[in-house]
Design a protein around this motif. Sequence first.
Motif, PDB file in Angstrom:
ATOM      1  N   GLU A 205       0.831  -1.193   0.000  1.00 47.98           N
ATOM      2  CA  GLU A 205       0.000   0.000   0.000  1.00 47.98           C
ATOM      3  C   GLU A 205       0.870   1.249   0.000  1.00 47.98           C
ATOM      4  N   ALA A 206       1.969   1.162   0.710  1.00 45.34           N
ATOM      5  CA  ALA A 206       2.856   2.310   0.829  1.00 45.34           C
ATOM      6  C   ALA A 206       3.324   2.758  -0.553  1.00 45.34           C
ATOM      7  N   ASP A 207       3.525   1.791  -1.441  1.00 46.38           N
ATOM      8  CA  ASP A 207       4.000   2.102  -2.787  1.00 46.38           C
ATOM      9  C   ASP A 207       3.057   3.015  -3.557  1.00 46.38           C
ATOM     10  N   ARG A 208       1.778   3.007  -3.193  1.00 41.74           N
ATOM     11  CA  ARG A 208       0.806   3.818  -3.916  1.00 41.74           C
ATOM     12  C   ARG A 208       0.736   5.254  -3.428  1.00 41.74           C
ATOM     13  N   CYS A 209       1.375   5.532  -2.299  1.00 37.82           N
ATOM     14  CA  CYS A 209       1.296   6.890  -1.741  1.00 37.82           C
ATOM     15  C   CYS A 209       2.200   7.835  -2.523  1.00 37.82           C
ATOM     16  N   ASP A 210       1.828   9.136  -2.501  1.00 35.72           N
ATOM     17  CA  ASP A 210       2.711  10.129  -3.108  1.00 35.72           C
ATOM     18  C   ASP A 210       4.000  10.227  -2.318  1.00 35.72           C
ATOM     19  N   ARG A 211       3.824  10.289  -0.997  1.00 37.25           N
ATOM     20  CA  ARG A 211       5.008  10.295  -0.143  1.00 37.25           C
ATOM     21  C   ARG A 211       4.760   9.372   1.035  1.00 37.25           C
ATOM     22  N   ILE A 212       5.849   8.880   1.589  1.00 40.36           N
ATOM     23  CA  ILE A 212       5.749   7.992   2.742  1.00 40.36           C
ATOM     24  C   ILE A 212       6.539   8.605   3.886  1.00 40.36           C
ATOM     25  N   GLY A 213       5.938   8.586   5.065  1.00 44.30           N
ATOM     26  CA  GLY A 213       6.689   8.940   6.269  1.00 44.30           C
ATOM     27  C   GLY A 213       6.966   7.670   7.049  1.00 44.30           C
ATOM     28  N   LEU A 214       8.236   7.407   7.280  1.00 44.06           N
ATOM     29  CA  LEU A 214       8.583   6.193   8.028  1.00 44.06           C
ATOM     30  C   LEU A 214       8.658   6.542   9.516  1.00 44.06           C
ATOM     31  N   ILE A 215       7.877   5.843  10.316  1.00 42.91           N
ATOM     32  CA  ILE A 215       7.883   6.100  11.762  1.00 42.91           C
ATOM     33  C   ILE A 215       8.451   4.902  12.486  1.00 42.91           C
ATOM     34  N   ARG A 216       9.344   5.196  13.404  1.00 43.95           N
ATOM     35  CA  ARG A 216       9.943   4.116  14.186  1.00 43.95           C
ATOM     36  C   ARG A 216      10.158   4.638  15.596  1.00 43.95           C
ATOM     37  N   GLU A 217       9.599   3.967  16.562  1.00 42.93           N
ATOM     38  CA  GLU A 217       9.762   4.340  17.968  1.00 42.93           C
ATOM     39  C   GLU A 217       9.569   5.831  18.193  1.00 42.93           C
ATOM     40  N   GLY A 218       8.549   6.361  17.582  1.00 42.97           N
ATOM     41  CA  GLY A 218       8.181   7.750  17.838  1.00 42.97           C
ATOM     42  C   GLY A 218       8.980   8.780  17.080  1.00 42.97           C
ATOM     43  N   ARG A 219       9.851   8.336  16.201  1.00 40.19           N
ATOM     44  CA  ARG A 219      10.607   9.295  15.385  1.00 40.19           C
ATOM     45  C   ARG A 219      10.258   9.112  13.924  1.00 40.19           C
TER      46      ARG A 219
END
Lengths: 251, 340
Positions: A205-219
Amino acid sequence: MATSVKVSGASETVLAIDSVTRAFGSRTILNGISLDVRKGELLGLLGPSGSGKTTLIKLITGIDRADRGDIRLFGERMPKLAMLNRIGYMAQSDALYNELSAKQNLQFFGKLYDLNGARLESRIQAAMSMVDLLNHLDKPVAAYSGGMKRRLSLAIALLHEPELLILDEPTVGIDPVLRLAIWQELLAMRDKGTTIILTTHVMDEADRCDRIGLIREGRLTAVDTPEALKRMSGKATIEEAFIALGGGAGQ
Amino acid sequence: MRIRALAVRIMQQFVRDKRSLALIFLAPLLVLTLMYFVFNGQAAEPDVGVTGLPPSIVAKLESAGANVTVYDNREAGMEGLRDGELDAVLEMAGGSPSILLEGSDPAVNQGVQMIVQRAMGQTGGGGVQPDITYLHGKANLTSFDSFGPVLVGFFSFFFVFLLAGVSFLRERTTGTLERLLATPVRRGEVVAGYLSGFGLFTLLQAALIAGYAIYVLGLYMDGSIWLVLLINLLLSLTALTLGTLLSSFASTEFQIIQFIPIVIVPQVFFSGLFSLETMNPWLQKLSFFMPLYYGADALRGTMIRGEGLSDNTVNVLVLLGFSIVFALLNVAALKKQRSI
Ligand SMILES: Nc1ncnc2c1ncn2[C@@H]1O[C@H](COP(=O)(O)OP(=O)(O)O)[C@@H](O)[C@H]1O
Ligand SMILES: [Mg+2]
């Protein structure tokens, strides 16, 4: 690949998040998040469960308040009641009245957004056909399957044609065929100018987004287009890119 | 209007919830009926054994309402007392009467003494019988007539408290409250919507309980039915606002139940079912914090003493005040769910 045509144009900022921090007790759940979302953009927040996606969503919708930092929606500092009319929100857990029929649920939420009469009726038809539930309008929600409840929640979020859609894991429990259909609807709405922010932990699903924000442990470890993320990490898939980028910066 | 949308939704949910409907409409009637049979029974005729009494007195005892059995000697009577067949043994020892009571039930003790006094008093002949009339009530006012108004108020309070507490809690635990608060609805509108949605059922319930008690069970009623309804409604609104308020401090339905011994039971003791006159005056003041105290006082005054609204202004205003304060606290408590 959904390479966006519209994003590149100089368009207004719908959401501006600036160094937001949120802690529960002594646990910091979100740590220094900064992010801008432009009008007509489809932004995906990708991260493992427990990484803070839902917490961030609740700050954006004004249900919760940040400890530090600043969230502006349409230029107004959140939380602000008047802004909620411009947001369509789908919570991670289906918040539906099980005793009532789907239609009664839709009517109730519609009226909270000041929809009435014929307009409410036509919006109910439109939203329910979008999620392919028109035939189940008068069923009590208690008789709905998990996937149907998810779709009804989505229909409620679409009801008042908001400028900004905030969807927390919208496609969980929905079968692949219908998921594809829903994605096509979302992309069509995006093309018409609706800004969409959604969370997911499904990589394709992420591939279909214009942009992706990667979140890991609150960052927020990286925000970019899927292609750029893959290029940056030198990996072929978002999944690998996520592990490479997230893992490195998350520590 | 959002308040109306909320109220309509609550009503739609409520009419589909048969159990809650039964709880709020049938349960009070059932319990009230049971209470009626428990408290409305005529005082039982005491069984009295007599020995060595002139037949004239025996006859008077019987006409005063005792079941008299004549024994040859005291021992035979004692036997009956021990076996539980008799409530008392009456004998003439050395010219003056003496009563031996079974003694385990104060109500029976009193009943026997009253009958014996009545029978003996008449034999004296010299005593002038006072003419008894009643300022309030009537000669055969039963316990049920006296407790009834308190019970009517209590049931309106208790069942609405439970129902409001549980449904507001459910709204929170199922996430619908949070979803609701993601819409532009104001916190005050949420509380007002709840008040009007449940308020309608509360009104119906108050009317049903009062009407049933008065017109079906024949509860003594000397005042205005409209005033009774008003007081009952105010009491239910207090229960509604208090129930929703306390539910924000509970996280499960069982925790709502845990509020009953803390919030409901003490109010019963202070509601006038039991006389507080011998209680420590400081403890008596606790009743000022209890909505049921005001409601029960007003209901009793109206139903038994025929008081009007002007006699109950304080009670009515205090109940109204409780509701307003609890409703405002509800609005504030919703801040826990949404900061604006
Ligand atoms: N109200 C809260 N109180 C305490 N901890 C919370 C609260 N809400 C979320 N958390 C914690 O914050 C972390 C992130 O949760 P969440 O934002 O739901 O993650 P995600 O949506 O990415 O799965 C989790 O560890 C969760 O336990
Ligand atoms: Mg989540």
